[in-house]
Design a protein around this motif. Structure first.
Motif, PDB file in Angstrom:
ATOM      1  N   ASP A 448      -2.190  -1.341   2.762  1.00 11.20           N
ATOM      2  CA  ASP A 448      -1.068  -0.412   2.911  1.00 11.20           C
ATOM      3  C   ASP A 448      -0.194  -0.298   1.665  1.00 11.20           C
ATOM      4  N   GLY A 449      -0.553  -0.930   0.591  1.00  8.54           N
ATOM      5  CA  GLY A 449       0.218  -0.797  -0.658  1.00  8.54           C
ATOM      6  C   GLY A 449       1.515  -1.575  -0.668  1.00  8.54           C
ATOM      7  N   LYS A 450       1.685  -2.488   0.293  1.00 11.21           N
ATOM      8  CA  LYS A 450       2.946  -3.242   0.337  1.00 11.21           C
ATOM      9  C   LYS A 450       2.996  -4.322  -0.744  1.00 11.21           C
ATOM     10  N   ASP A 451       1.842  -4.807  -1.142  1.00  8.37           N
ATOM     11  CA  ASP A 451       1.833  -5.852  -2.165  1.00  8.37           C
ATOM     12  C   ASP A 451       1.924  -5.178  -3.541  1.00  8.37           C
ATOM     13  N   SER A 452       3.000  -5.465  -4.266  1.00  9.80           N
ATOM     14  CA  SER A 452       3.260  -4.722  -5.504  1.00  9.80           C
ATOM     15  C   SER A 452       2.195  -5.008  -6.566  1.00  9.80           C
ATOM     16  N   ARG A 453       1.669  -6.238  -6.611  1.00 10.85           N
ATOM     17  CA  ARG A 453       0.672  -6.566  -7.632  1.00 10.85           C
ATOM     18  C   ARG A 453      -0.603  -5.759  -7.387  1.00 10.85           C
ATOM     19  N   LEU A 454      -1.018  -5.730  -6.143  1.00  8.09           N
ATOM     20  CA  LEU A 454      -2.237  -4.999  -5.823  1.00  8.09           C
ATOM     21  C   LEU A 454      -2.021  -3.495  -5.990  1.00  8.09           C
ATOM     22  N   ALA A 502      -3.910 -16.317  -1.922  1.00  9.70           N
ATOM     23  CA  ALA A 502      -3.747 -14.917  -2.323  1.00  9.70           C
ATOM     24  C   ALA A 502      -2.867 -14.812  -3.572  1.00  9.70           C
ATOM     25  N   ASP A 503      -1.783 -15.573  -3.592  1.00  5.91           N
ATOM     26  CA  ASP A 503      -0.880 -15.513  -4.750  1.00  5.91           C
ATOM     27  C   ASP A 503      -1.600 -15.965  -6.024  1.00  5.91           C
ATOM     28  N   ALA A 504      -2.322 -17.049  -5.905  1.00  8.07           N
ATOM     29  CA  ALA A 504      -3.026 -17.564  -7.093  1.00  8.07           C
ATOM     30  C   ALA A 504      -4.088 -16.575  -7.559  1.00  8.07           C
ATOM     31  N   PHE A 505      -4.767 -15.949  -6.614  1.00  6.49           N
ATOM     32  CA  PHE A 505      -5.806 -14.984  -7.001  1.00  6.49           C
ATOM     33  C   PHE A 505      -5.173 -13.792  -7.725  1.00  6.49           C
ATOM     34  N   CYS A 506      -4.110 -13.258  -7.151  1.00  8.62           N
ATOM     35  CA  CYS A 506      -3.470 -12.089  -7.768  1.00  8.62           C
ATOM     36  C   CYS A 506      -2.912 -12.457  -9.144  1.00  8.62           C
ATOM     37  N   ALA A 507      -2.289 -13.643  -9.225  1.00 11.31           N
ATOM     38  CA  ALA A 507      -1.681 -14.039 -10.500  1.00 11.31           C
ATOM     39  C   ALA A 507      -2.732 -14.210 -11.592  1.00 11.31           C
TER      40      ALA A 507
END
Ligand SMILES: Cc1cc2nc3c(=O)[nH]c(=O)nc-3n(C[C@H](O)[C@H](O)[C@H](O)COP(=O)(O)OP(=O)(O)OC[C@H]3O[C@@H](n4cnc5c(N)ncnc54)[C@H](O)[C@@H]3O)c2cc1C
Length: 538
Positions: A448-454, A502-507
């Motif tokens: 849904d685009g809520k995660d700003s990094r993604l 999830a945080d570590a993957f995105c970072a």
């Protein structure tokens, strides 16, 4: 004799299913929760010391080609070590070669994916005939008479290792022959000829440069017939109970995958039956290719998982500089980074497997676009993971008594076969071009685009797709494919994994520095929690 100290115990016996939180969750989530009992039993069998030993033996005693008998008659047979037969028998009894077709139900492809994921961690060579047999079914169904004869044997859970006409056997395995000496990616260059013999069958003349698992009972083979490149079922024995004219010229001396035989063959008037429409051989056999490409994702994710399980197990027990390796902060960073790569590969593979259980348009698009994309990226990451995990074991990781060298040698193969890396990325571009709703379906899949990094990463991906389309720029196909897979992996982890993961993957994967060595995770991540999640039996 000196005292042996500070050596970890072997990672056995252990249950490859119940000890793997990521696999268990994904199996449940993607629709195969009903298979938990069977998968737990299979996980326990595969993790027994004696099963692990079979994997070592099957690789230590590679297959031998027997071209002729003592009198000079052709045999064209390959002898395997008993360990190979035991492992293949175990897998066939578990239905890993055909269960979703023999017993179709929601989640059947996911359940099989979970089973093969565990098998691939113990021994990858036997996976080859299983994958090809699994993939052969939709293609064989293009020829109803052939399907009626062959599918009951393909669906059987007997493992019949005897070499004799298939009509006398209780079960059958199927291989494939597409690649010729002059070209494997560009199949239109195939020169093998198929001449009609007047009774509806064909006679094949030519060669195949790669034909793996040559003791399969039949092969799906591409050959040029009067109407163009066509697909044929070529059995090892003719309907008259004679050895079909398939001569095995030699076995390949391979880097890895050594328990399995891959051969070069010549056809000298070999009997074959047309499968599908004459002249439409590539689309007919490519259906098989989609399933075997899914299996490349499963097989490579399995290699990553086993590498990470072994590395974390070792680090849990080995002490250096007064601390367990797992507690040395820099080692925790390396292990966590490896665990992230493995988890991301597993979740996208299992999500993809679910698309093979569904038939709506979204599932078709996921299958068509994400199969080659995931194959490209997962298979590309595997050699790096196996190599880094090997280093965690120090010098012992380089020694053949442990499984790491075998995992490392196996790691590149899935990227090469069934469409090498570039071919997969070009296929992603083609699929995106041909499926008008692909962008919408993928957007939905990304969330849904809520995660700003993604969100930022996805916007960049969409822009890149537009530019590539405008300029028809194939040179950027790898960049696009990698980003597409990373975005999907991030979306899946954001939705389903603990937030630390999830945080570590995105970072680490959605930023500028992604894709180089492991162990570069930034500070502020709960490294230990992620590493513990990936631990197997500690
Ligand atoms: C262990 C093993 C087992 C195998 N078993 C089988 C089997 O059972 N049956 C079978 O049929 N085959 C089998 N293969 C063959 C395998 O599928 C082929 O090797 C593979 O498809 C590549 O074909 P090729 O070797 O002819 O390479 P090529 O087609 O010559 O390609 C060489 C390189 O060029 C790249 N390339 C090609 N075209 C393009 C392009 N347009 N743009 C950019 N790059 C391009 C490819 O990605 C690849 O990296 C096996 C291979 C291995 C290693």
């Amino acid at each position: 004799m000196f005292e042996v100290q500070n050596q970890p115990p072997p990672l056995e016996p252990y249950n490859l299913f119940s000890s793997d939180a990521v696999l268990r969750d994904a199996t449940q989530r993607e629709g195969a929760g009903w298979a938990k009992g069977e998968l737990t039993a299979l996980g326990a069998t595969l993790g027994k010391p004696e099963t692990v030993q079979l994997g070592f033996d099957a690789n230590r005693f590679p297959p031998q080609l027997r071209t002729l008998d003592r009198y000079g008659h052709r045999l064209d047979e390959v002898e395997f070590h008993p360990a190979w037969h035991e492992l293949l028998g175990l897998a066939v009894r578990a239905g890993l070669h055909s269960s979703p077709w023999a017993d179709p139900r929601p989640g059947a492809h996911v359940a099989r994916a979970a089973g093969t994921y565990m098998l691939g961690q113990i021994e990858s060579g036997v996976y080859c005939p299983l994958a090809m047999t699994y993939g052969s079914v939709p293609t064989v169904r293009h020829a109803p008479a052939i399907a009626a004869e062959w599918l009951p044997r393909i669906f059987s859970r007997d493992y019949d290792r005897s070499f004799r006409p298939a009509r006398l056997k209780s079960a059958a395995l199927v291989g494939m022959g597409m690649t010729e000496n002059q070209g494997g990616s560009d199949l239109r260059t195939n020169t093998t000829r198929a001449d009609p013999s007047g009774d509806g069958s064909f006679r094949l003349h030519g060669h195949k440069w790669f034909l793996s698992a040559p003791m399969c009972d039949a092969f799906l083979v591409l050959a040029q017939s009067p109407k163009g490149l066509s697909c044929f079922l070529v059995p090892r024995w003719t309907p008259g109970d004679e050895r079909n004219a398939i001569q095995i010229i030699r076995l390949k001396d391979k880097l890895g995958n050594r328990s399995n035989a891959s051969s070069e063959v010549e056809f000298h008037g070999a009997y074959g039956q047309l499968v599908g429409e004459e002249g439409r051989g590539i689309p007919t056999i490519i259906e098989m290719g989609n399933y075997t490409r899914l299996d490349c994702c499963i097989g490579s994710s399995a290699l990553m998982r086993q590498s990470v399980a072994q590395a974390i197990h070792h680090a849990w027990h080995r002490i250096a500089f007064q601390k367990k390796l797992i507690d040395q902060p820099l080692m925790t960073n390396v292990l966590t980074d490896l665990a992230l790569e493995s988890e991301a590969a597993t979740v996208i593979t299992m999500r993809l497997a679910r698309a093979y259980d569904e038939s709506d348009e979204a599932a078709q698009i996921i299958r068509r676009v994400i199969t080659p994309a995931a194959k490209f990226w997962i298979c590309k990451r595997t050699p790096f993971v196996t190599y880094e995990a090997m280093e965690v074991l120090g010098g012992s990781g380089y020694i053949e008594e442990c499984i790491m060298p075998r995992l490392y040698r196996e790691a590149p193969v899935n990227s090469i076969w069934e469409g090498s890396g570039n071919i997969m990325c070009l296929d992603v571009l083609r699929a995106m071009e041909r499926m008008p709703n692909a962008t919408d379906v993928l957007r939905r899949e990304l969330g849904d685009g809520k995660d700003s990094r993604l969100k930022a990463f996805t916007e960049q991906l969409e822009k890149r797709l537009l530019v590539i389309r405008e300029r028809n720029d194939e040179s950027q196909a790898r960049v696009l494919t990698r980003e597409l897979v990373l975005a999907l992996q991030a979306a899946l982890l954001i939705r389903h994994a603990p937030s630390a993961v999830a945080d570590a993957f995105c970072a680490s994967r959605l930023g500028a520095n992604s894709g180089s060595a492991f162990g570069l995770l930034p500070s502020g991540i709960d490294l230990r929690a992620i590493a513990c999640r990936a631990a197997s039996a500690n």
